[in-house]
Design a protein around this motif. Structure first.
Motif, mmCIF file in Angstrom:
data_model
loop_
_atom_site.group_PDB
_atom_site.id
_atom_site.type_symbol
_atom_site.label_atom_id
_atom_site.label_comp_id
_atom_site.label_asym_id
_atom_site.label_seq_id
_atom_site.Cartn_x
_atom_site.Cartn_y
_atom_site.Cartn_z
ATOM 1 N N ALA A 35 0.843 -1.213 0.000
ATOM 2 C CA ALA A 35 0.000 0.000 0.000
ATOM 3 C C ALA A 35 0.870 1.252 0.000
ATOM 4 C CB ALA A 35 -0.931 -0.010 1.211
ATOM 5 N N LEU A 36 1.968 1.215 0.735
ATOM 6 C CA LEU A 36 2.882 2.355 0.753
ATOM 7 C C LEU A 36 3.577 2.513 -0.591
ATOM 8 C CD1 LEU A 36 4.287 1.815 4.327
ATOM 9 C CD2 LEU A 36 2.921 3.779 3.567
ATOM 10 N N LEU A 37 4.034 1.425 -1.180
ATOM 11 C CA LEU A 37 4.665 1.501 -2.500
ATOM 12 C C LEU A 37 3.706 2.065 -3.537
ATOM 13 C CD1 LEU A 37 6.584 -1.895 -2.516
ATOM 14 C CD2 LEU A 37 7.589 0.393 -2.422
ATOM 15 N N ASP A 38 2.431 1.743 -3.412
ATOM 16 C CA ASP A 38 1.416 2.241 -4.344
ATOM 17 C C ASP A 38 1.191 3.746 -4.214
ATOM 18 O OD1 ASP A 38 1.115 -0.347 -5.278
ATOM 19 O OD2 ASP A 38 -0.782 -0.705 -4.219
ATOM 20 N N LYS A 39 1.655 4.342 -3.121
ATOM 21 C CA LYS A 39 1.475 5.782 -2.908
ATOM 22 C C LYS A 39 2.421 6.625 -3.757
ATOM 23 C CE LYS A 39 0.597 7.366 1.233
ATOM 24 N NZ LYS A 39 0.605 7.617 2.691
ATOM 25 N N GLY A 40 3.436 5.990 -4.362
ATOM 26 C CA GLY A 40 4.280 6.757 -5.267
ATOM 27 C C GLY A 40 5.767 6.560 -5.060
ATOM 28 N N GLU A 41 6.518 7.198 -5.926
ATOM 29 C CA GLU A 41 7.974 7.069 -6.007
ATOM 30 C C GLU A 41 8.678 7.353 -4.677
ATOM 31 O OE1 GLU A 41 11.523 6.104 -7.657
ATOM 32 O OE2 GLU A 41 9.578 5.911 -8.629
ATOM 33 N N ARG A 42 8.148 8.243 -3.915
ATOM 34 C CA ARG A 42 8.749 8.597 -2.618
ATOM 35 C C ARG A 42 8.977 7.348 -1.750
ATOM 36 N NH1 ARG A 42 5.418 11.382 2.045
ATOM 37 N NH2 ARG A 42 6.994 11.420 3.651
ATOM 38 N N TYR A 43 8.110 6.359 -1.874
ATOM 39 C CA TYR A 43 8.177 5.159 -1.036
ATOM 40 C C TYR A 43 8.984 4.024 -1.664
ATOM 41 C CZ TYR A 43 4.715 7.389 1.908
ATOM 42 O OH TYR A 43 4.077 8.256 2.754
ATOM 43 N N ALA A 44 9.627 4.258 -2.802
ATOM 44 C CA ALA A 44 10.361 3.214 -3.513
ATOM 45 C C ALA A 44 11.430 2.559 -2.645
ATOM 46 C CB ALA A 44 10.981 3.779 -4.785
ATOM 47 N N VAL A 45 11.960 3.264 -1.687
ATOM 48 C CA VAL A 45 12.978 2.704 -0.799
ATOM 49 C C VAL A 45 12.446 1.466 -0.063
ATOM 50 C CG1 VAL A 45 12.420 4.168 1.188
ATOM 51 C CG2 VAL A 45 14.723 3.269 0.919
ATOM 52 N N LEU A 46 11.153 1.381 0.132
ATOM 53 C CA LEU A 46 10.565 0.236 0.832
ATOM 54 C C LEU A 46 10.496 -1.017 -0.045
ATOM 55 C CD1 LEU A 46 7.702 2.011 2.804
ATOM 56 C CD2 LEU A 46 10.002 1.423 3.582
ATOM 57 N N ALA A 47 10.947 -0.905 -1.298
ATOM 58 C CA ALA A 47 10.985 -2.058 -2.200
ATOM 59 C C ALA A 47 12.284 -2.847 -2.049
ATOM 60 C CB ALA A 47 10.812 -1.604 -3.646
ATOM 61 N N GLU A 48 13.188 -2.392 -1.216
ATOM 62 C CA GLU A 48 14.455 -3.094 -1.017
ATOM 63 C C GLU A 48 14.226 -4.535 -0.573
ATOM 64 O OE1 GLU A 48 17.355 0.614 0.167
ATOM 65 O OE2 GLU A 48 16.641 -0.668 1.774
ATOM 66 N N LYS A 49 15.024 -5.449 -1.116
ATOM 67 C CA LYS A 49 14.875 -6.874 -0.821
ATOM 68 C C LYS A 49 15.137 -7.210 0.644
ATOM 69 C CE LYS A 49 15.942 -8.840 -5.297
ATOM 70 N NZ LYS A 49 16.821 -9.740 -6.023
ATOM 71 N N ASN A 50 16.105 -6.556 1.254
ATOM 72 C CA ASN A 50 16.523 -6.897 2.613
ATOM 73 C C ASN A 50 15.829 -6.068 3.685
ATOM 74 O OD1 ASN A 50 18.268 -8.856 1.638
ATOM 75 N ND2 ASN A 50 19.933 -7.400 1.401
ATOM 76 N N LEU A 51 14.758 -5.420 3.342
ATOM 77 C CA LEU A 51 13.988 -4.620 4.278
ATOM 78 C C LEU A 51 13.650 -5.445 5.525
ATOM 79 C CD1 LEU A 51 11.558 -2.057 4.092
ATOM 80 C CD2 LEU A 51 10.292 -4.180 4.224
ATOM 81 N N MET A 52 13.812 -4.848 6.676
ATOM 82 C CA MET A 52 13.459 -5.531 7.918
ATOM 83 C C MET A 52 12.171 -4.920 8.451
ATOM 84 S SD MET A 52 17.162 -6.098 9.696
ATOM 85 C CE MET A 52 16.478 -7.191 10.925
ATOM 86 N N CYS A 53 11.416 -5.720 9.206
ATOM 87 C CA CYS A 53 10.160 -5.211 9.739
ATOM 88 C C CYS A 53 9.905 -5.778 11.129
ATOM 89 C CB CYS A 53 9.005 -5.531 8.801
ATOM 90 S SG CYS A 53 8.809 -7.277 8.417
ATOM 91 N N ALA A 54 9.018 -5.098 11.823
ATOM 92 C CA ALA A 54 8.618 -5.527 13.162
ATOM 93 C C ALA A 54 7.130 -5.247 13.329
ATOM 94 C CB ALA A 54 9.414 -4.788 14.226
ATOM 95 N N ARG A 55 6.500 -6.087 14.125
ATOM 96 C CA ARG A 55 5.095 -5.890 14.501
ATOM 97 C C ARG A 55 5.054 -5.720 16.006
ATOM 98 N NH1 ARG A 55 1.101 -10.168 15.961
ATOM 99 N NH2 ARG A 55 -0.857 -9.060 16.198
ATOM 100 N N ASN A 56 4.546 -4.584 16.436
ATOM 101 C CA ASN A 56 4.461 -4.277 17.873
ATOM 102 C C ASN A 56 5.800 -4.496 18.569
ATOM 103 O OD1 ASN A 56 1.760 -3.640 17.490
ATOM 104 N ND2 ASN A 56 1.112 -5.731 17.890
ATOM 105 N N GLN A 57 6.862 -4.021 17.919
ATOM 106 C CA GLN A 57 8.232 -4.008 18.427
ATOM 107 C C GLN A 57 8.897 -5.380 18.494
ATOM 108 O OE1 GLN A 57 8.221 -1.671 22.022
ATOM 109 N NE2 GLN A 57 7.458 0.131 20.963
ATOM 110 N N ASP A 58 8.347 -6.367 17.798
ATOM 111 C CA ASP A 58 8.964 -7.687 17.688
ATOM 112 C C ASP A 58 9.342 -7.937 16.233
ATOM 113 O OD1 ASP A 58 8.715 -8.491 20.407
ATOM 114 O OD2 ASP A 58 6.621 -9.074 20.062
ATOM 115 N N LEU A 59 10.622 -8.262 15.991
ATOM 116 C CA LEU A 59 11.045 -8.568 14.630
ATOM 117 C C LEU A 59 10.204 -9.692 14.053
ATOM 118 C CD1 LEU A 59 14.932 -8.526 14.915
ATOM 119 C CD2 LEU A 59 13.478 -6.844 13.795
ATOM 120 N N CYS A 60 9.910 -9.580 12.771
ATOM 121 C CA CYS A 60 9.085 -10.597 12.126
ATOM 122 C C CYS A 60 9.349 -10.586 10.631
ATOM 123 C CB CYS A 60 7.604 -10.356 12.425
ATOM 124 S SG CYS A 60 6.992 -8.791 11.769
ATOM 125 N N LYS A 61 8.646 -11.428 9.926
ATOM 126 C CA LYS A 61 8.739 -11.498 8.467
ATOM 127 C C LYS A 61 7.552 -10.740 7.860
ATOM 128 C CE LYS A 61 11.229 -15.814 8.343
ATOM 129 N NZ LYS A 61 12.496 -15.425 7.831
#
Length: 81
Positions: A35-61
């Motif tokens: 959804a963020l990538l769909d918002k436009g070029e500004r968010y292209a950085v989130l397309a990186e393959k090695n992007l890390m994420c967390a849900r409620n401060q716990d690392l996850c996939k």
């Protein structure tokens, strides 16, 4: 569903914000990222393959399931040495 999104490190700098709130139907973190990538070029950085994420401060996939009110964090890979 309301999701709080926070950005760290280089992502925060490139996006010019430390976070935002999204409202929509999100089954998992990957849905939020898309959804963020769909918002436009500004968010292209989130397309990186090695992007890390967390849900409620716990690392996850990216396929981690979400619930209303969750916090999702995105940050670049961390290296040590």
């Amino acid at each position: 569903m309301t999701i709080k999104v926070v950005y760290f490190a280089r992502y925060r700098e490139l996006l010019g914000t430390d976070g935002e709130v999204l409202v929509g139907a999100f089954a998992c973190i990957e849905d939020v990222r898309q959804a963020l990538l769909d918002k436009g070029e500004r968010y292209a950085v989130l397309a990186e393959k090695n992007l890390m994420c967390a849900r409620n401060q716990d690392l996850c996939k990216p396929d981690e399931a979400l619930e209303d009110g969750d916090e999702v964090a995105f940050f670049p890979p961390v290296t040590g040495g």
